[in-house]
Design an enzyme around this catalytic site. Structure first.
Site, short mmCIF file in Angstrom:
data_model
loop_
_atom_site.label_atom_id
_atom_site.label_comp_id
_atom_site.label_asym_id
_atom_site.label_seq_id
_atom_site.Cartn_x
_atom_site.Cartn_y
_atom_site.Cartn_z
N LYS A 123 -41.66 -15.67 -24.89
CA LYS A 123 -41.53 -15.08 -23.55
C LYS A 123 -40.59 -15.91 -22.69
O LYS A 123 -39.73 -15.38 -21.98
CB LYS A 123 -42.90 -15.03 -22.86
N LYS A 146 -44.38 -38.04 -29.56
CA LYS A 146 -45.32 -38.06 -30.69
C LYS A 146 -44.54 -37.98 -32.00
O LYS A 146 -43.63 -37.15 -32.12
CB LYS A 146 -46.25 -36.85 -30.55
N LYS A 170 -42.89 -34.02 -37.51
CA LYS A 170 -41.76 -33.48 -38.27
C LYS A 170 -40.96 -32.51 -37.41
O LYS A 170 -39.77 -32.35 -37.60
CB LYS A 170 -42.20 -32.84 -39.58
#
Ligand code: ADP
Ligand code: TRP
Length: 332
Positions: free
Chosen positions: A118, A201, A204
């Site tokens: 959105k 953080k 991957k």
């Protein structure tokens, strides 16, 4: 007295990194001292996003070899590929038939996806969402409940999914009798979220990870990329505000950690030295695991055989419950 069962899965969507190992795999392995354990590779869940079969096979191997290299004992733990247990999909279907769609609308993986679409201005944000992704928590509930797991060690981000599994188990039991074990999430509060090379953080998705199972050279290169700022001579730092210190703390012993903390507090700071120390500490702490990983890489058929044997054990666990469930709902 029978022991309680701990169960968790890791999706093979990338090469496991230091954050996965410290945050998920090591704590789960420690639990095998006090719990019966089921650990599996959530390859069917990975299919919601991975469409390249070679990539799926490669990441499945990497996740399996990572668990084994870090000390998972396939005799003690039931260790398998999720997709080898077809009962899981059968149970997931039955759960699909009693899960309100509205509950899935609120599941955060789906909601996050739709919100992002959105924001990007998509007129039909659902168009990119496959049904596997939408009903992801239903399959996850089946993964857990099929083996009557009592506790599910997961990161904070998976707590909602385990709560959905609880809701489903309770609903089933109310309808059909007290057959299913209602699982509980086990969130390790003490396990730090490790920062990645850019201080976000380690993930991957951010391409900021440290992989353990690479050559020394490669490992060294990764660590050297850890972002550091410039320090004035004599400037002091509070260790808790220093990202690379979180890695030292997670890996080095107390003495080394204490020394680094003191150096930071006393203004004796050389990032290059801290990086070298981190490199040495990773080599020391994970030396045996890194050697074992290389052995496994050279003996893929062994890893495969371990998973096949694990799947046979998991099937034996799953069959009696599945029979009870079929009978309870009125299937043959
Ligand atoms: P990623 O963010 O790399 O996609 P996943 O979401 O697949 O990782 O996480 C798999 C497991 O590893 C989860 O239990 C998660 O909590 C744990 N984990 C992932 N990244 C970290 C991190 N940086 N620090 C600690 N634990 C982590
Ligand atoms: N959804 C979990 C993740 O993304 C992986 C997973 C699949 C899982 N099935 C599970 C975790 C069952 C615990 C229990 O990390």
């Amino acid at each position: 007295m029978t022991r309680k069962r701990s169960l968790t899965g890791i999706k093979p969507t990338g090469t496991p990194h230091l954050g996965n190992i410290i945050g998920a795999i090591k704590p789960a392995l420690e639990l095998s001292q006090t719990f019966d354990t089921n650990y599996f590779i959530a390859d069917a869940h990975a299919l919601t996003t991975v469409t390249d079969p070679d990539e799926l096979r490669q990441h499945t191997f990497e996740v399996a070899a990572t668990w084994l290299a870090l000390g998972l004992d396939p005799e003690t733990s039931v260790f398998y590929r999720q997709s080898d247990i077809t009962e899981d999909f059968e149970l997931a279907w039955i759960f699909n038939c009693l899960t309100p769609k509205g509950l899935m609308n609120r599941a955060h993986a789906y909601k996050g996806f739709v919100d992002a679409a959105k924001e990007a201005g998509s007129k039909e944000p659902d168009a990119q969402v496959n049904m596997g992704l939408f009903s992801y928590p239903v399959l996850m509930a089946a993964d857990i409940i099929l083996y009557s797991a009592d506790v599910v060690p997961v990161g904070q981000d998976q707590k909602q999914h385990v709560e959905i599994a609880r809701d489903i188990a309770v609903k089933f039991n109310n309808l059909y009798g007290d057959i299913l074990t209602v699982p509980e999430p086990l969130i390790e509060k003490e396990v730090a979220t490790l920062p990645g090379l850019d201080h976000r953080k380690m993930s991957k998705s951010y391409n900021n990870t440290i992989s353990l199972f690479v050559s020394d050279d490669e490992l060294h290169k990764q660590i050297k990329k850890f972002t550091t700022d410039s320090v004035e001579p004599g400037e002091t730092r509070d260790p808790k505000d220093v990202p690379i210190f979180k890695l030292i703390e997670a890996i080095a012993n107390e003495e080394v950690t204490g020394q680094v903390a003191n150096n930071l507090r006393e203004g004796n700071i050389r990032w290059g030295d801290i990086k070298e120390l981190l490199f040495e500490q990773i080599k020391e702490t994970f030396g045996p695991a890194r050697e074992k990983y290389v052995e496994l890489q050279n003996d893929r058929s062994y890893v495969d055989e371990v998973l096949v044997q694990g799947a046979l054990r998991a099937q034996n666990q799953a069959k009696p419950l599945m029979e009870q469930v079929r009978k309870a709902v009125g299937l043959r």
